[in-house]
Design a protein around this motif. Structure first.
Motif, PDB file in Angstrom:
ATOM      1  N   ARG A  68      25.916  51.114 -29.375  1.00  0.00           N
ATOM      2  CA  ARG A  68      25.584  49.695 -29.310  1.00  0.00           C
ATOM      3  C   ARG A  68      26.540  49.007 -28.347  1.00  0.00           C
TER       4      ARG A  68
ATOM      5  N   ASP B 159      27.019  45.801 -28.078  1.00  0.00           N
ATOM      6  CA  ASP B 159      27.766  44.687 -28.687  1.00  0.00           C
ATOM      7  C   ASP B 159      29.081  45.190 -29.274  1.00  0.00           C
ATOM      8  N   GLU B 160      29.027  46.415 -29.852  1.00  0.00           N
ATOM      9  CA  GLU B 160      30.271  46.977 -30.373  1.00  0.00           C
ATOM     10  C   GLU B 160      31.202  47.347 -29.236  1.00  0.00           C
TER      11      GLU B 160
ATOM     12  N   LEU C 136      31.428  45.832 -26.322  1.00  0.00           N
ATOM     13  CA  LEU C 136      32.073  44.601 -25.845  1.00  0.00           C
ATOM     14  C   LEU C 136      33.171  44.152 -26.818  1.00  0.00           C
ATOM     15  N   TYR C 137      32.921  44.348 -28.096  1.00  0.00           N
ATOM     16  CA  TYR C 137      33.919  43.953 -29.091  1.00  0.00           C
ATOM     17  C   TYR C 137      35.187  44.795 -28.943  1.00  0.00           C
TER      18      TYR C 137
ATOM     19  N   ARG D 151      35.147  38.970 -22.711  1.00  0.00           N
ATOM     20  CA  ARG D 151      34.262  39.969 -23.308  1.00  0.00           C
ATOM     21  C   ARG D 151      33.609  39.423 -24.580  1.00  0.00           C
TER      22      ARG D 151
ATOM     23  N   GLN E  91      30.844  37.250 -23.601  1.00  0.00           N
ATOM     24  CA  GLN E  91      29.688  38.073 -23.202  1.00  0.00           C
ATOM     25  C   GLN E  91      28.942  38.553 -24.447  1.00  0.00           C
ATOM     26  N   LEU E  92      29.709  38.966 -25.432  1.00  0.00           N
ATOM     27  CA  LEU E  92      29.101  39.471 -26.650  1.00  0.00           C
ATOM     28  C   LEU E  92      28.238  38.391 -27.280  1.00  0.00           C
ATOM     29  N   VAL E  93      28.775  37.148 -27.368  1.00  0.00           N
ATOM     30  CA  VAL E  93      28.026  36.054 -27.989  1.00  0.00           C
ATOM     31  C   VAL E  93      26.794  35.712 -27.168  1.00  0.00           C
TER      32      VAL E  93
ATOM     33  N   TYR F  96      24.317  39.120 -27.072  1.00  0.00           N
ATOM     34  CA  TYR F  96      23.832  39.618 -28.364  1.00  0.00           C
ATOM     35  C   TYR F  96      24.071  38.542 -29.462  1.00  0.00           C
TER      36      TYR F  96
ATOM     37  N   SER G 232      23.975  39.628 -33.111  1.00  0.00           N
ATOM     38  CA  SER G 232      24.825  40.744 -33.537  1.00  0.00           C
ATOM     39  C   SER G 232      25.693  40.293 -34.726  1.00  0.00           C
TER      40      SER G 232
ATOM     41  N   VAL H  10      28.994  38.736 -33.799  1.00  0.00           N
ATOM     42  CA  VAL H  10      29.075  37.433 -33.165  1.00  0.00           C
ATOM     43  C   VAL H  10      29.960  36.460 -33.954  1.00  0.00           C
TER      44      VAL H  10
END
Length: 943
Positions: free
Chosen positions: A129, A131-132, A134-135, A153, A156-158, A161, A164, A167
């Motif tokens: 994933r 989103d993970e 980026l986290y 980053r 970007q995640l927010v 995704y 997610s 978020v």
């Protein structure tokens, strides 16, 4: 005192130390420190932030972590290594165990794999994933110090995704970054967005917490919003009283920090008023009182004790019924103690005590607060008692009494709420007495003595007695009494109550003697006698008490006229006074007792005399002389002994006693009465001449002897001693003044009449009798009769003198003398008629007529002058007849008037003599043989 000054009574489990702190850290995916408190409000930071990972699968976390760690170390594929590292972190976060790489090793690993993250993203292909990914990249940047890149980053995640599950945490990290950068408004908005998006409750709680800090950091204009945010957080964390007592350990720091910030803001605004405004617009939360507590603590920690107390007082005023009110009042005491302000400490204690003075309010206090109330009350009572003594020593009497009164109030408050009830009420009584509140003092002493089971109850009871005695001694009015008699009755009742409770001792015996004297002074002789006897009935009264008791008994018995018993009591008292040296009875007091003893004996004599027992009475009277020889009472007793003999008709004995008394006490005023009593005794014993002689002897010593001499004359008269009587009469009449009363007039006329009857026919006495009666305004039948007789006697004498005067040459001279004698005789006769009236009218008319008849006859028989010739002689005689004729006519007229008295007066000697004179003067008319009969007119029988 710790820096936070946590009020453990209010929130015992809400402490700064976090139990199990290391275990919580093991559950974090990572930790962000936002710094410590700064020098200013803007520099302040939250205390901490924590985050927990998702749940773990149901396998051994250590084994899984070992395998993923092995996979990471052995693989050359970036995707594999990143995926393994991600999974490894997830396992560690969810398990809460310290597994996987160490923190130092983890930082090196992330720096190493950061390139792999960038490579994967640049290729745009990743089996996991994104989103993970980026986290994890954001975390890697953060761990390597690349904070901007980390936030980028997360953004970007927010953005890529938005749905997610990572978020919310990303949003939180972004908002934290804004907060750390000082962009507090952006941070506030970020936290609000997170809350609005419905993040999981734990993260939302932390977001709300940080939102509050963001608002706080924006300055005073935003503190209202900050306060609302923090209070919403507290509503969530402390929704009930049970939660307040047992809060979740993971939220302790957050809750405590929220209270701290709220208190800090309020302290920079209007303190308690600010809290009231904040709380006014929202429903009351169970934790609101802790907010006041934290604000007060803050002031106290920073040394602003007065402000701390003001905050507490603000709470008390606003929430009078809250269960924490006593805690705030007690805390005021502690604040002032910390400030070193004893006066304020005392006032705070007084406030606390006053708030729970009512029994119902006190009973609702917890036990520890009741104990605190008792402690404060006793401290205050002792303080004011000591203050009163100091004021008194300094001469400030008014302040001393005021302090003692306050001390008494506190002791009385404590009295019913302490095991030392008796001691407290005793102290309260002492304080009231010193404050001159005698009614309350008496009540307190009685409670301590009889209602408290006090080990010194007898002393409290005696204090009540002492109080009542002192009031009586001062002449005041005892508590609850309307007059002195009622006050004395109160003291007597108090003695009985004390004696029944504690028995009789030396003090009680002395009190009973005192009560006996007091009741005697009030005139209640029955009670006085009872107390005197109770004093003597005790086993061992001392000589002073016995002396006082016998004195009272003697006085009471004397008052009751039981003089025999009184004599016994007086003798007992006198014996003690004379033999008990410790009594030191003054000589004058001993003499007074002897006099009272003599009075008791004398009164027995009076009683015996009244009962007719003369012998016993005289014996008692004579005993008095041996008790108080030479005293007035002894002299009076001798005198009364003689009087008693007189009343008993013991004349000779009385005479002897009276003569002896006068011989012994010739100068005493009572001796003046002896003569009178001797006169009476002589008369009653048949010795009138001695009585008269006694009167004459007494008279010789008096300025005015005549009353006594006249009495002697009266006795001579009754005893037929006429010569002695007449001698005194003549002496008195020769000096007696004109009578001033009817009695004096009659007395003097009686004496003249007696002199006349006894042969004193001298004209002087007769004339005095007539003249005095004529001039007096007072008359009696006797004196008028006596004066008439005297006037007739004088008239007859004057008539005889008139008849004896011959009408010889020269006729003019002898005729004048004869006419003068006629007038004297006429006047006496008319006076006699004036005095006696009809009783002498016929005699007077006869004698007056005879005066004219004799004058006419003497005129006709008068000598003719020798030088006259026959013719002249005839003419001279004719002239005499002409002169004598009217006189003779006057004589006949008076005799005729007397004759006519027969109709009104009746016939008597003088009417008869007038008829004889008329017969001689006018025989043709009156010279008849007549017989005079008495005529009594009878009633007509109807014929």
């Amino acid at each position: 005192m710790s820096p936070r000054f946590v009020f453990k009574r209010l929130l015992p489990l809400l402490v700064v130390a976090l139990v199990g702190h290391g275990h919580v850290f093991a559950q974090e995916s990572f930790r962000v420190e936002l710094g410590k408190d700064g020098e200013t409000l803007r520099d302040m930071r939250p205390v901490f932030l924590k985050f927990e990972s998702r749940p773990l699968p149901a396998i051994s976390p250590a084994e899984v972590a070992r395998r993923y760690q092995k996979l990471f170390e052995d693989s050359d594929e970036p995707e594999v290594r990143i995926d393994a590292l991600n999974r490894l972190n997830n396992i560690r976060d969810r398990s809460g165990e310290n597994i996987g790489f160490s923190e130092e090793k983890e930082a090196e690993i992330y720096e190493d794999v950061l390139g792999s993250y960038e490579n994967i993203l640049s290729r745009g292909s990743f089996s996991g994933r994104l989103d993970e990914l980026l986290y994890q990249m954001a975390k890697a940047h953060a761990l390597t110090g690349q904070h901007q890149e980390s936030i980028q980053r997360l953004r970007q995640l927010v953005g890529l995704y938005p749905t997610s599950e990572l978020v919310p945490e990303a949003r939180f990290r972004i908002a934290e970054a804004e907060f750390s950068a000082g962009r507090y408004l952006e941070a506030e908005n970020g936290y609000r967005a997170l809350i609005t998006a419905g993040a999981r409750s734990e993260l939302a709680t932390k977001a709300r917490y940080m939102q509050g800090w963001s608002q706080f950091k924006q300055g005073e204009q935003s503190w209202g919003r900050a306060a609302g945010t923090f209070m919403e957080l507290l509503d969530q964390q402390l929704p009930s009283s049970e939660q307040i007592q047992q809060p979740h350990h993971s939220s302790l720091d957050m809750v405590e920090d929220s209270f701290r910030v709220l208190a800090l803001m309020a302290s920079r605004l209007d303190d308690a008023q600010t809290l009231e405004r904040w709380l006014a617009s929202r429903s009351q939360s169970p934790w609101f009182y802790l907010l006041y507590d934290r604000l007060a603590d803050l002031h106290a920690v920073e040394g602003r004790y007065a402000q701390a107390v003001a905050v507490n007082n603000g709470f008390v005023r606003a929430y009078t019924e809250h269960e924490s009110k006593p805690d705030f009042l007690i805390q005021n005491v502690e604040f002032w103690e910390m400030a070193g302000q004893p006066r304020q400490v005392r006032q705070a204690k007084e406030t606390f005590v006053a708030e729970y003075l009512a029994a119902n309010d006190f009973q609702q206090l917890p036990v520890q607060h009741q104990q605190r109330w008792q402690l404060y009350g006793r401290t205050l009572a002792d303080f004011y008692y000591a203050s009163g003594s100091r004021y008194q020593s300094d001469g400030q009497g008014v302040e001393a009494k005021r302090s003692w009164a306050k001390a008494a109030e506190y002791y009385e408050m404590l009295g019913g709420r302490s095991v030392a009830d008796g001691e407290l009420m005793h102290l309260a009584g002492d304080a009231r007495l010193l404050a001159e509140h005698r009614t309350q003092a008496l009540t307190n002493f009685r409670l301590a003595a009889y209602d408290a089971g006090y080990d010194r109850a007898n002393e409290a009871g005696w204090a009540a007695i002492t109080l009542l005695r002192s009031v009586l001694t001062e002449g005041g009015q005892s508590p609850g009494a309307t007059d002195q008699s009622e006050a004395l009755a109160t003291l007597s009742a108090e003695e009985q109550r004390y004696s029944q409770a504690f028995g009789v001792d030396e003090r009680v015996s002395a009190l009973r003697a005192d009560l006996a004297n007091r009741w005697y002074a009030r005139g209640d002789y029955q009670r006085a006698l009872a107390y005197a006897k109770k004093t003597l009935d005790w086993d061992s009264p001392n000589s002073e008490q016995r002396y006082a008791a016998w004195l009272v008994i003697a006085r009471v018995q004397q008052h009751k006229s039981e003089f025999g018993l009184a004599e016994r009591a007086w003798r007992q008292a006198l014996t003690l006074a004379e033999t008990e040296n410790q009594l030191a009875v003054p000589a004058q007091e001993q003499n007074d007792i002897r006099e009272q003893l003599a009075v008791a004996i004398y009164k027995q004599g009076e009683q015996a005399a009244a009962a007719g027992n003369a012998a016993l009475a005289v014996a008692h009277f004579q005993r008095v002389v041996h008790v108080v020889p030479g005293s007035e009472l002894a002299i009076k007793s001798r005198f009364d002994a003689a009087n008693t003999l007189l009343k008993a008709a013991e004349w000779l004995a009385a005479i002897n006693e009276l003569n002896r008394f006068r011989g012994d006490y010739a100068e005493h005023p009572l001796a003046e009465q002896v003569s009178e009593k001797l006169v009476y005794s002589y008369q009653q014993s048949g010795q009138p001449l001695k009585a008269a002689n006694e009167l004459l002897a007494t008279a010789s010593r008096l300025p005015d002897p005549w009353p006594q001499r006249l009495r002697a004359a009266a006795i001579y008269h009754e005893s037929n001693q006429t010569e002695r009587r007449n001698e005194l009469y003549r002496e008195w009449l020769s000096v007696a003044p004109r009578p001033a009363t009817a009695g004096e007039h009659v007395q003097q006329q009686t004496m003249r009449q007696r002199l006349i009857k006894s042969g004193a026919t001298d004209s002087g006495t007769l004339q005095a009798l007539v003249a005095i009666e004529s001039e007096s305004q007072w008359h009696s039948d006797e004196t008028l009769s006596w004066a008439a007789d005297a006037a007739l006697t004088l008239g007859v004498r004057a008539a005889e003198e008139f008849a004896a005067i011959g009408l010889v040459h020269p006729l003019e001279e002898t005729l004048v003398s004869k006419q003068a004698a006629l007038e004297r005789a006429q006047n006496y006769l008319l006076e006699a008629e004036t005095f006696a009236g009809e009783a002498v009218v016929t005699e007077v008319l006869f004698r007056r007529a005879e005066l004219y008849r004799v004058l006419a006859a003497d005129l006709m028989a008068s000598e003719v002058p020798a030088e006259l010739n026959e013719l002249e002689t005839m003419q001279y005689q004719m002239l005499l007849e002409e002169e004598a004729y009217p006189v003779e006519e006057r004589a006949m007229e008076l005799h005729t008037q007397n004759h006519q008295k027969i109709r009104t007066h009746g016939y008597d000697e003088w009417v008869g003599q007038s008829l004889e004179a008329l017969a001689a003067m006018h025989p043709g008319r009156y010279s008849r043989n007549l017989r005079w009969m008495t005529w009594a007119e009878k009633e007509n029988d109807g014929v």
